[in-house]
Design a protein around this motif. Structure first.
Motif, PDB file in Angstrom:
ATOM      1  N   GLU A 232     -96.506 -67.446  24.092  1.00  0.00           N
ATOM      2  CA  GLU A 232     -97.246 -66.851  25.175  1.00  0.00           C
ATOM      3  C   GLU A 232     -96.366 -65.498  25.581  1.00  0.00           C
ATOM      4  OE1 GLU A 232     -99.830 -67.529  27.223  1.00  0.00           O
ATOM      5  OE2 GLU A 232    -100.383 -69.119  25.897  1.00  0.00           O
ATOM      6  N   ASN A 233     -96.963 -64.462  25.898  1.00  0.00           N
ATOM      7  CA  ASN A 233     -96.364 -63.354  26.593  1.00  0.00           C
ATOM      8  C   ASN A 233     -96.065 -63.061  27.877  1.00  0.00           C
ATOM      9  OD1 ASN A 233     -98.833 -62.523  26.829  1.00  0.00           O
ATOM     10  ND2 ASN A 233     -98.271 -60.485  25.845  1.00  0.00           N
ATOM     11  N   ARG A 234     -97.004 -63.851  28.782  1.00  0.00           N
ATOM     12  CA  ARG A 234     -96.714 -63.393  30.159  1.00  0.00           C
ATOM     13  C   ARG A 234     -96.433 -64.646  30.969  1.00  0.00           C
ATOM     14  NH1 ARG A 234    -101.601 -61.652  28.818  1.00  0.00           N
ATOM     15  NH2 ARG A 234    -101.953 -59.660  28.110  1.00  0.00           N
TER      16      ARG A 234
ATOM     17  N   MET B 172     -91.513 -67.871  23.877  1.00  0.00           N
ATOM     18  CA  MET B 172     -91.718 -66.735  24.976  1.00  0.00           C
ATOM     19  C   MET B 172     -91.695 -65.372  24.048  1.00  0.00           C
ATOM     20  SD  MET B 172     -92.457 -64.763  27.000  1.00  0.00           S
ATOM     21  CE  MET B 172     -93.111 -66.011  28.539  1.00  0.00           C
ATOM     22  N   ILE B 173     -92.630 -64.771  23.978  1.00  0.00           N
ATOM     23  CA  ILE B 173     -92.658 -63.557  22.972  1.00  0.00           C
ATOM     24  C   ILE B 173     -92.696 -62.307  23.391  1.00  0.00           C
ATOM     25  CG2 ILE B 173     -93.386 -64.883  20.824  1.00  0.00           C
ATOM     26  CD1 ILE B 173     -96.475 -63.763  21.371  1.00  0.00           C
ATOM     27  N   GLY B 174     -92.891 -62.098  25.180  1.00  0.00           N
ATOM     28  CA  GLY B 174     -93.037 -60.832  25.729  1.00  0.00           C
ATOM     29  C   GLY B 174     -91.856 -60.729  26.589  1.00  0.00           C
TER      30      GLY B 174
ATOM     31  N   LEU C  74     -83.413 -62.116  14.663  1.00  0.00           N
ATOM     32  CA  LEU C  74     -84.097 -60.936  15.229  1.00  0.00           C
ATOM     33  C   LEU C  74     -85.444 -61.053  15.104  1.00  0.00           C
ATOM     34  CD1 LEU C  74     -82.163 -58.093  13.216  1.00  0.00           C
ATOM     35  CD2 LEU C  74     -81.629 -59.007  15.588  1.00  0.00           C
ATOM     36  N   MET C  75     -86.313 -60.250  16.252  1.00  0.00           N
ATOM     37  CA  MET C  75     -87.834 -60.280  16.307  1.00  0.00           C
ATOM     38  C   MET C  75     -87.830 -58.679  16.344  1.00  0.00           C
ATOM     39  SD  MET C  75     -89.939 -59.509  18.865  1.00  0.00           S
ATOM     40  CE  MET C  75     -91.072 -59.993  19.800  1.00  0.00           C
ATOM     41  N   THR C  76     -89.157 -58.498  15.988  1.00  0.00           N
ATOM     42  CA  THR C  76     -89.648 -56.892  16.159  1.00  0.00           C
ATOM     43  C   THR C  76     -91.280 -57.039  16.220  1.00  0.00           C
ATOM     44  OG1 THR C  76     -89.141 -54.671  15.357  1.00  0.00           O
ATOM     45  CG2 THR C  76     -89.890 -56.013  13.547  1.00  0.00           C
ATOM     46  N   ILE C  77     -91.645 -56.075  16.851  1.00  0.00           N
ATOM     47  CA  ILE C  77     -93.046 -55.858  16.938  1.00  0.00           C
ATOM     48  C   ILE C  77     -93.355 -54.463  16.104  1.00  0.00           C
ATOM     49  CG2 ILE C  77     -95.093 -55.213  18.414  1.00  0.00           C
ATOM     50  CD1 ILE C  77     -93.708 -56.670  20.849  1.00  0.00           C
ATOM     51  N   ALA C  78     -94.241 -54.380  15.095  1.00  0.00           N
ATOM     52  CA  ALA C  78     -94.228 -53.106  14.228  1.00  0.00           C
ATOM     53  C   ALA C  78     -95.073 -52.105  15.128  1.00  0.00           C
ATOM     54  CB  ALA C  78     -94.934 -53.546  13.252  1.00  0.00           C
TER      55      ALA C  78
ATOM     56  N   GLY D 270     -94.613 -60.076  12.081  1.00  0.00           N
ATOM     57  CA  GLY D 270     -95.707 -60.025  11.651  1.00  0.00           C
ATOM     58  C   GLY D 270     -96.881 -60.687  12.527  1.00  0.00           C
ATOM     59  N   MET D 271     -97.973 -59.916  12.542  1.00  0.00           N
ATOM     60  CA  MET D 271     -98.866 -60.302  13.709  1.00  0.00           C
ATOM     61  C   MET D 271    -100.341 -60.626  12.960  1.00  0.00           C
ATOM     62  SD  MET D 271     -97.489 -58.447  16.822  1.00  0.00           S
ATOM     63  CE  MET D 271     -99.038 -57.462  17.311  1.00  0.00           C
ATOM     64  N   THR D 272    -101.402 -60.475  13.415  1.00  0.00           N
ATOM     65  CA  THR D 272    -102.730 -60.823  12.674  1.00  0.00           C
ATOM     66  C   THR D 272    -102.885 -59.733  11.510  1.00  0.00           C
ATOM     67  OG1 THR D 272    -103.755 -62.045  14.293  1.00  0.00           O
ATOM     68  CG2 THR D 272    -105.205 -60.455  12.861  1.00  0.00           C
ATOM     69  N   ASP D 273    -102.655 -58.490  11.925  1.00  0.00           N
ATOM     70  CA  ASP D 273    -102.827 -57.399  10.949  1.00  0.00           C
ATOM     71  C   ASP D 273    -101.788 -57.367   9.895  1.00  0.00           C
ATOM     72  OD1 ASP D 273    -105.199 -56.786  12.278  1.00  0.00           O
ATOM     73  OD2 ASP D 273    -104.089 -55.394  13.613  1.00  0.00           O
TER      74      ASP D 273
ATOM     75  N   VAL E 282     -94.205 -66.108  11.999  1.00  0.00           N
ATOM     76  CA  VAL E 282     -95.049 -65.038  12.138  1.00  0.00           C
ATOM     77  C   VAL E 282     -95.881 -65.512  13.501  1.00  0.00           C
ATOM     78  CG1 VAL E 282     -95.318 -64.600   9.749  1.00  0.00           C
ATOM     79  CG2 VAL E 282     -96.723 -66.429  10.540  1.00  0.00           C
ATOM     80  N   ARG E 283     -96.268 -64.421  14.219  1.00  0.00           N
ATOM     81  CA  ARG E 283     -96.758 -64.698  15.588  1.00  0.00           C
ATOM     82  C   ARG E 283     -98.188 -64.228  15.459  1.00  0.00           C
ATOM     83  NH1 ARG E 283     -92.627 -61.167  16.186  1.00  0.00           N
ATOM     84  NH2 ARG E 283     -94.141 -59.455  17.003  1.00  0.00           N
ATOM     85  N   ILE E 284     -99.150 -65.101  15.386  1.00  0.00           N
ATOM     86  CA  ILE E 284    -100.587 -64.774  14.972  1.00  0.00           C
ATOM     87  C   ILE E 284    -101.438 -65.426  16.244  1.00  0.00           C
ATOM     88  CG2 ILE E 284    -102.282 -65.031  13.364  1.00  0.00           C
ATOM     89  CD1 ILE E 284    -100.273 -65.045  11.244  1.00  0.00           C
ATOM     90  N   GLY E 285    -102.184 -64.372  16.769  1.00  0.00           N
ATOM     91  CA  GLY E 285    -103.397 -64.480  17.776  1.00  0.00           C
ATOM     92  C   GLY E 285    -104.558 -64.630  17.394  1.00  0.00           C
ATOM     93  N   ARG E 286    -105.066 -63.242  17.223  1.00  0.00           N
ATOM     94  CA  ARG E 286    -106.432 -62.924  16.996  1.00  0.00           C
ATOM     95  C   ARG E 286    -106.931 -63.697  15.857  1.00  0.00           C
ATOM     96  NH1 ARG E 286    -107.025 -57.549  15.864  1.00  0.00           N
ATOM     97  NH2 ARG E 286    -104.453 -57.532  15.576  1.00  0.00           N
ATOM     98  N   ALA E 287    -106.170 -63.845  14.787  1.00  0.00           N
ATOM     99  CA  ALA E 287    -106.855 -64.586  13.570  1.00  0.00           C
ATOM    100  C   ALA E 287    -107.134 -65.974  13.715  1.00  0.00           C
ATOM    101  CB  ALA E 287    -105.942 -64.231  12.353  1.00  0.00           C
TER     102      ALA E 287
ATOM    103  N   SER F 298    -110.749 -62.575  19.032  1.00  0.00           N
ATOM    104  CA  SER F 298    -110.367 -61.514  19.832  1.00  0.00           C
ATOM    105  C   SER F 298    -110.147 -61.829  21.193  1.00  0.00           C
ATOM    106  CB  SER F 298    -111.256 -60.259  19.658  1.00  0.00           C
ATOM    107  OG  SER F 298    -112.358 -60.598  18.827  1.00  0.00           O
ATOM    108  N   ARG F 299    -109.528 -61.109  22.007  1.00  0.00           N
ATOM    109  CA  ARG F 299    -109.191 -61.325  23.397  1.00  0.00           C
ATOM    110  C   ARG F 299    -109.966 -60.197  24.172  1.00  0.00           C
ATOM    111  NH1 ARG F 299    -103.997 -61.648  20.707  1.00  0.00           N
ATOM    112  NH2 ARG F 299    -103.765 -59.448  20.944  1.00  0.00           N
ATOM    113  N   SER F 300    -110.520 -60.987  25.381  1.00  0.00           N
ATOM    114  CA  SER F 300    -111.379 -59.997  25.935  1.00  0.00           C
ATOM    115  C   SER F 300    -110.591 -58.824  26.866  1.00  0.00           C
ATOM    116  CB  SER F 300    -112.245 -60.610  27.060  1.00  0.00           C
ATOM    117  OG  SER F 300    -111.304 -61.729  27.565  1.00  0.00           O
TER     118      SER F 300
HETATM  119  C1  LIG Z   1    -100.152 -60.857  21.296  1.00  0.00           C
HETATM  120  C2  LIG Z   1     -98.886 -60.942  20.462  1.00  0.00           C
HETATM  121  C3  LIG Z   1     -98.933 -61.176  18.988  1.00  0.00           C
HETATM  122  C4  LIG Z   1    -100.099 -61.633  18.310  1.00  0.00           C
HETATM  123  O1  LIG Z   1    -101.108 -60.611  18.353  1.00  0.00           O
HETATM  124  P1  LIG Z   1    -102.481 -60.814  17.326  1.00  0.00           P
HETATM  125  O2  LIG Z   1    -102.467 -59.421  16.867  1.00  0.00           O
HETATM  126  O3  LIG Z   1    -103.296 -61.221  18.120  1.00  0.00           O
HETATM  127  O4  LIG Z   1    -102.061 -61.670  16.042  1.00  0.00           O
HETATM  128  C5  LIG Z   1     -97.491 -61.208  18.464  1.00  0.00           C
HETATM  129  N1  LIG Z   1     -96.441 -60.918  19.127  1.00  0.00           N
HETATM  130  C6  LIG Z   1     -96.452 -60.482  20.176  1.00  0.00           C
HETATM  131  C7  LIG Z   1     -95.424 -60.106  20.701  1.00  0.00           C
HETATM  132  C8  LIG Z   1     -97.736 -60.335  20.983  1.00  0.00           C
HETATM  133  O5  LIG Z   1     -97.795 -59.946  22.461  1.00  0.00           O
END
Ligand SMILES: *Cc1c(COP(=O)(O)O)cnc(C)c1O
Length: 247
Positions: A62-64, A87-89, A178-182, A220-223, A236-241, A245-247
């Motif tokens: 969760e990020n919030r 916690m990822i946010g 470590l963690m990163t968001i591309a 790594g995320m969905t894309d 790997v942190r995967i939401g949309r897949a 999709s999120r509204s």
């Molecule tokens: C939302 C989120 C994800 C997941 O993203 P998707 O593109 O839905 O897979 C992964 N990491 C972080 C930090 C996010 O906020």
């Protein structure tokens, strides 16, 4: 990777993601259990998480903070399965205490200051928290994370290394990696150097700070998760897949 159509079930999408993770691991000679799938359930209701739990999913991200502290108890009340909450946010200082209460792994530790807050509350609550240090190796100014674009340069390394040295010594926290968001890229292959830079930074930290554990790489995320796995991701942190999709 393409997101499945919305009429596909969470069970089917989860199975597809797991199959892709296994196939990617096989291709690069990694054991499939070396990658942990975190289902990123932000914006989705408890019912969606329960569908994933019914398919043996136990790691959720969760990020919030506000959303998570409402949702987590509701989900936990409806299952007897032990779950791990990640916690990822980005977290503001004043919400650190709630995060320590609800989460067991924090991927988004992006400053010495927030690490000190987590340490204080973890100690008070008698907990040992696993933390990952979020790093920004691409230099995008919009990004959270420790500035690490020029970590190979000895001057910029000094301040990063000094923060990390202090974090490692904080009680109640256990550094895991470590963690990163591309960054957003035009073609997918452009994220590969970002992930490999994070892995090299991790390798350098493991040499200079052998007293800490550096085995975890959350990237790594969905894309882009297949590329992240090829470059060494262990989370790997995967939401949309999974959830659509999120509204
Ligand atoms: C939302 C989120 C994800 C997941 O993203 P998707 O593109 O839905 O897979 C992964 N990491 C972080 C930090 C996010 O906020």
């Amino acid at each position: 990777m393409k997101v499945s159509p919305s009429d596909t079930t969470i069970a089917a999408r989860l199975a597809a993601v797991r199959a892709t993770i296994a196939a990617t691991c096989a291709r690069v000679d990694r054991p499939p259990e070396s990658v942990t799938l975190i289902a990123v359930s932000k914006t989705h209701p408890p019912a969606a998480l329960l569908e994933a739990i019914a398919c043996d999913q136990v790691n959720f991200g969760e990020n919030r903070v506000e959303e998570a502290i409402d949702k987590i108890p509701v989900v936990m009340a409806q299952t007897s399965v032990p779950l791990t909450w990640h916690m990822i946010g980005h977290v503001q200082s004043r919400k650190a205490e709630a995060v320590v209460q609800q989460f067991s792994v924090i991927h988004s530790v992006d400053s010495l200051k927030i690490a000190e807050r987590y340490s204080r509350f973890a100690t008070e609550q008698g907990k040992m928290l696993t933390i990952l240090l979020e790093v920004n190796v691409s230099g995008e100014s919009s990004k959270d994370g420790f500035a690490a674009a020029h970590w190979e340069n000895s001057e910029s390394q000094k301040s990063l290394w000094s923060d990390i040295r202090r974090i490692i010594d904080l009680p109640g926290l256990q550094v895991g990696g470590l963690m990163t968001i591309a960054p957003i890229v035009e073609t997918l292959e452009q994220v590969r150097p970002v992930f490999s830079a994070v892995r090299r930074l991790r390798d350098a930290l493991a040499v200079d700070f052998p007293q800490a554990n550096w085995s975890m790489l959350s990237m790594g995320m969905t894309d882009d998760y297949t590329i992240a796995i090829e470059e060494g991701a262990t989370f790997v942190r995967i939401g949309r897949a999974i959830f659509g999709s999120r509204s």
